[in-house]
Design a protein around this motif. Structure first.
Motif, PDB file in Angstrom:
ATOM      1  N   GLY A  45       0.677  -0.911  -0.193  1.00 57.75           N
ATOM      2  CA  GLY A  45       0.081   0.151  -0.114  1.00 57.75           C
ATOM      3  C   GLY A  45       1.122   1.666   0.042  1.00 57.75           C
ATOM      4  N   GLU A  46       2.328   1.593   0.439  1.00 61.61           N
ATOM      5  CA  GLU A  46       3.076   2.434   0.817  1.00 61.61           C
ATOM      6  C   GLU A  46       4.085   2.683  -1.218  1.00 61.61           C
ATOM      7  OE1 GLU A  46       3.006   4.633   2.636  1.00 61.61           O
ATOM      8  OE2 GLU A  46       1.496   2.971   4.070  1.00 61.61           O
ATOM      9  N   LEU A  47       3.897   1.211  -1.347  1.00 61.06           N
ATOM     10  CA  LEU A  47       5.093   1.643  -2.705  1.00 61.06           C
ATOM     11  C   LEU A  47       3.672   1.127  -4.223  1.00 61.06           C
ATOM     12  CD1 LEU A  47       7.930   0.196  -1.622  1.00 61.06           C
ATOM     13  CD2 LEU A  47       7.727   2.496  -1.653  1.00 61.06           C
ATOM     14  N   ASN A  48       2.704   1.008  -3.960  1.00 66.14           N
ATOM     15  CA  ASN A  48       1.763   1.071  -5.462  1.00 66.14           C
ATOM     16  C   ASN A  48       2.202  -0.428  -5.169  1.00 66.14           C
ATOM     17  OD1 ASN A  48      -0.725   0.434  -6.225  1.00 66.14           O
ATOM     18  ND2 ASN A  48       0.203   1.619  -7.609  1.00 66.14           N
ATOM     19  N   GLU A  49       3.359  -1.387  -5.205  1.00 65.59           N
ATOM     20  CA  GLU A  49       4.355  -2.308  -5.907  1.00 65.59           C
ATOM     21  C   GLU A  49       3.445  -3.626  -5.445  1.00 65.59           C
ATOM     22  OE1 GLU A  49       7.885  -1.506  -5.325  1.00 65.59           O
ATOM     23  OE2 GLU A  49       8.031  -0.061  -7.175  1.00 65.59           O
ATOM     24  N   GLU A 547      14.623  -1.083  -1.464  1.00 68.14           N
ATOM     25  CA  GLU A 547      13.975  -0.585  -0.650  1.00 68.14           C
ATOM     26  C   GLU A 547      14.923  -0.807   0.368  1.00 68.14           C
ATOM     27  OE1 GLU A 547      10.215  -1.407   0.772  1.00 68.14           O
ATOM     28  OE2 GLU A 547       9.791  -2.042  -1.337  1.00 68.14           O
ATOM     29  N   PHE A 548      15.556   0.731   1.020  1.00 69.64           N
ATOM     30  CA  PHE A 548      16.205   0.143   1.879  1.00 69.64           C
ATOM     31  C   PHE A 548      16.052   1.423   3.756  1.00 69.64           C
ATOM     32  CE2 PHE A 548      19.150   1.181  -1.458  1.00 69.64           C
ATOM     33  CZ  PHE A 548      19.926   0.286  -1.361  1.00 69.64           C
ATOM     34  N   ASP A 552      15.432   6.073  10.708  1.00 69.62           N
ATOM     35  CA  ASP A 552      13.971   5.846  10.465  1.00 69.62           C
ATOM     36  C   ASP A 552      13.084   6.096   9.060  1.00 69.62           C
ATOM     37  OD1 ASP A 552      13.949   5.926  13.809  1.00 69.62           O
ATOM     38  OD2 ASP A 552      14.374   7.598  13.800  1.00 69.62           O
ATOM     39  N   PHE A 553      13.908   6.250   8.668  1.00 75.57           N
ATOM     40  CA  PHE A 553      13.946   6.275   6.578  1.00 75.57           C
ATOM     41  C   PHE A 553      13.712   5.221   6.152  1.00 75.57           C
ATOM     42  CE2 PHE A 553      15.327  10.628   8.294  1.00 75.57           C
ATOM     43  CZ  PHE A 553      14.820  11.492   9.013  1.00 75.57           C
ATOM     44  N   ASP A 554      12.265   5.458   5.522  1.00 76.64           N
ATOM     45  CA  ASP A 554      11.965   4.210   4.380  1.00 76.64           C
ATOM     46  C   ASP A 554      12.646   5.222   2.602  1.00 76.64           C
ATOM     47  OD1 ASP A 554      11.658   1.979   5.794  1.00 76.64           O
ATOM     48  OD2 ASP A 554       9.532   2.583   5.632  1.00 76.64           O
ATOM     49  N   LEU A 555      13.132   4.269   2.711  1.00 79.14           N
ATOM     50  CA  LEU A 555      14.647   4.167   1.475  1.00 79.14           C
ATOM     51  C   LEU A 555      14.105   4.070  -0.174  1.00 79.14           C
ATOM     52  CD1 LEU A 555      16.016   7.398   0.084  1.00 79.14           C
ATOM     53  CD2 LEU A 555      18.166   5.843   0.242  1.00 79.14           C
ATOM     54  N   ASN A 556      13.823   4.437  -0.867  1.00 77.87           N
ATOM     55  CA  ASN A 556      12.859   3.994  -2.177  1.00 77.87           C
ATOM     56  C   ASN A 556      14.290   4.512  -3.496  1.00 77.87           C
ATOM     57  OD1 ASN A 556      12.457   1.568  -4.207  1.00 77.87           O
ATOM     58  ND2 ASN A 556      10.790   2.429  -4.757  1.00 77.87           N
TER      59      ASN A 556
END
Length: 702
Positions: A45-49, A547-548, A552-556
């Motif tokens: 739901g976050e990346l729509n993948e 995805e990394f 506290d950050f999500d990085l694509n």
């Protein structure tokens, strides 16, 4: 006797084993017959993948499956009603109730969307009926996208009943379709829009347009149409208004076979004996000409005329080589017709142990056919100009054509594909062919106003006959892989060949001043045009993303490269009917009398012959090629809870070469004229930075 007994005993023994085998086969078949299949897809739901390695399990059991690289899963279960639980580490668990399973049937659970859990252990329970709409998936795609997206899903297209992509696309907000073919996005013209097929470039079918003619894509070959309204680094940089991507059908979720046929009736068009058409070829109903309209000779330097030393026999034979049908004819029109046939399935393949494994093979084939009639008995085309006096703001009429116009269109489309999928890889091979032919005929009365600038002032009666055939052949080879180091790779190779031909466009306009005649200074002499365009697009691209977690950050992170080669060939050949002397006599404006034997040179009157308008080399002919190499890097991260940032940089190296010449060079002026032979006319390296900020006001509003 002993031998007979032994043979009988042996036969009885064989029958026992055969009976046991048949009984076992029937028993196993009955056991298999008691199971059904649950299939579906899980989305992030976050990346729509698609969500890889999510768990789908029947509640209160150990019967479940892990999603593959497409987020898809498959569970075998006995007939009954079940609840399915979907989970993934760090994501909210969802349970779907009321899933009915029937023996030997596939139950498709539509897209399940998992979002990151705010509180661990929280579970959401929904019913299966609440999510069985593919339109919801498209809405979620727009909500979670890094850019501004809009589009229309295959479900919506089926509900509305649109026949081609152009009709369906005009229902998207901010999209305008001009002439039933060309898509404009956000009010910007064709120059600022771009069309791709399955994410790769496809050639246009018009030399004066940037986007492809959308009416050639039948909707039953399409999965969805998505329009990107702003730029991100992973998209090609040659658009500013919008990029429209057509996604063709893929892996079927269940075994399918559909046959459809429909017709429509318009009392003003169908079964109308006043419908205008002209002599057709034997293959018009398949969307292409059988050669009847082809140029009757190879374009060259010498054309026999009464003034270049040719004999009368040569001049007459050359004129007779052209089709003599120049008049629009009244015919009875029939009903429109639309038919389609599709079938497909996916099957589980056996592993080395001979058991059904997770590897799957999918196939799909679809064929569509459409015939369409249009008729206007009171059509008007007008050209207006400003007054010479610039203080006058009212436009004045320069030229007006009124009359009747008929059009027949035939479209044939086919797509076939196979796909092979393992837990971590998928390979797809798709071939598509679309063929469209349009025959048009019109009878017009022309009024030309001498008071307008550059107009001679005359009245005329004209017959116009046109035929256009278009084709597009596309091959897609695509691979998608989930690498063990966490990277996701997607590569595509896609050549496309397209053509657009106008064979033998005929215009025959009688000027009228009390008598009918042909006049170059008024309505012009009868003319014939052959126009052809062919274009080859070959695209290769590769995309990688991962995805990394950085604190506290999500990085694509996403990067990739692409290369597109385009080759276009274009030519126009023009011929004009002329007359020896001024002795013209035409009783009626019947265009079909012009090329009758009694009017061909040498004759008592009219003295018709053909004059070529083609120089050698031809100034209306060119070949051009383009090589565009691109690379990009893009990152998507969330600095704050509700603010998503998408930053990227794209670079493209563009080289265009051209072969052609201007009118002066074609006329023999090699000093002042220009002639290019695969000469580089444009070379550039450009950087395209992009930054998109998405703020979530609510979970369902950006």
């Amino acid at each position: 006797m002993g031998r007979h007994c032994t043979g009988i005993l042996h036969l009885i023994n064989v029958m026992k084993h055969l009976t046991f085998f048949v009984f076992t086969l029937v028993l196993n078949s009955s056991i298999v017959a008691q199971t059904g299949t649950i299939r579906g897809i899980v989305m992030d739901g976050e990346l729509n993948e698609p969500l890889f390695s999510a768990t789908a399990v029947i509640t209160n059991s150990t019967n479940g499956a892990i999603t593959d690289l497409d987020g898809q899963y498959e569970i075998q279960a006995e007939p009954g009603e079940y609840s399915l639980q979907f989970s993934y580490i760090g994501y909210q668990t969802i349970t779907i109730e009321g899933i009915m399973v029937k023996a030997n049937e596939v139950t498709v659970v539509d897209k399940v969307v998992l979002t990151e859990a705010v509180e661990m252990g929280v579970e959401v329970v929904v019913t299966a009926e609440a999510i069985r709409k593919n339109e919801v998936a498209l809405i979620n795609l727009k909500l979670k996208s890094a850019g501004m997206l809009d589009g229309i899903s295959s479900d919506k297209i089926r509900q509305i009943g649109d026949g081609n992509v152009a009709e369906a696309t005009k229902r998207v907000t901010g999209v305008t379709v001009e002439g039933g073919k060309y898509v404009y996005v956000r009010g910007l013209g064709d120059r600022y829009s771009k069309t791709t097929l399955n994410g790769v470039d496809i050639p246009g079918l018009d030399p004066d347009r940037n986007s492809i003619q959308m009416d050639i894509f039948p909707t039953n070959l399409i999965n969805n149409v998505v329009i990107s309204k702003n730029f991100t680094a992973d998209l090609p940089a040659d658009f500013t208004g919008g990029l429209l991507n057509i996604e063709t059908k893929d892996f079927p979720e269940e075994k399918m076979m559909t046959i459809s046929a429909s017709t429509s009736f318009n009392p003003n068009v169908h079964f109308n004996n006043k419908f205008l058409s002209y002599e057709s070829s034997s293959t018009d109903f398949l969307g292409f000409d059988d050669g009847s309209r082809a140029l009757p000779h190879t374009p060259g330097v010498f054309y026999p005329t009464p003034y270049n030393g040719s004999s009368s026999e040569q001049v007459q034979k050359f004129a007779q080589s052209f089709n003599s049908n120049l008049a629009a004819q009244e015919q009875l029109s029939i009903l429109d017709f639309d038919a389609g046939f599709s079938f497909g399935n996916q099957i589980n393949l056996k592993n080395k142990a001979g058991e059904l494994g997770n590897n799957k093979l999918g196939y799909i084939f679809s064929l569509t056919y459409k015939s369409d009639y249009k008729f206007y008995d009171d059509v008007e085309f007008g050209e207006y100009q400003r007054e010479i006096d610039r203080d006058e703001n009212e436009l004045i009429l320069a030229n007006r054509q009124t009359g009747a116009y008929g059009e027949r269109s035939f479209l044939l489309g086919a797509i076939g594909g196979i796909a092979y999928k393992t837990d971590r890889s998928k390979y797809k091979f798709t071939l598509m062919r679309i063929q469209n032919g349009e025959s048009r005929a019109g009878k017009f009365e022309i009024f030309n106003d001498a008071g307008a600038v550059g107009q001679s002032g005359y009245e005329a009666v004209s017959d116009n006959l046109e035929y256009n055939q278009r084709s597009l052949t596309n091959l897609l080879i695509n691979g998608k892989h989930m690498l063990k180091n966490g990277w996701e790779m997607d590569w595509r190779i896609s050549p496309t060949y397209s053509t657009s031909d106008d064979p033998d466009v005929r215009k025959t306009a009688f000027s009228y001043d009390g008598n009918y005649s042909f006049s170059a200074g008024e309505a012009g002499n009868p003319s014939r045009i052959w126009r052809s365009l062919s274009e080859l697009n070959a695209t290769a691209k590769i995309d990688l993303q991962k995805e990394f977690k950085m604190g506290d950050f999500d990085l694509n992170l996403k990067f990739g490269a692409s290369q597109t080669y385009k080759l276009r060939d274009y030519a126009i050949y023009l011929y004009e009917i002329q007359f020896v002397g001024q002795n013209q006599s035409w009783d009626t404006p019947d265009a079909d009398q012009v090329l009758q034997p009694e009017n061909l040179y040498p004759a008592a009157q009219n003295n018709v012959y053909f004059q070529s308008g083609n120089a050698d080399p031809n100034p209306n002919e060119y070949s051009s090629n383009v090589l565009n190499t691109g690379a990009y890097v893009s990152t998507e991260f969330t600095l704050f809870k509700k603010l998503k940032t998408v930053a990227g940089l794209r670079t493209e190296y563009f080289v265009q070469r051209h072969t052609g010449r201007d009118i002066a060079f074609a006329a023999g002026n090699t000093v002042q004229g220009r002639n290019l032979v695969n000469e580089k006319v444009l070379e550039s390296i450009n950087l395209f930075p992009s930054l998109n900020l998405v703020y979530s006001i609510t979970p369902k509003q950006n």
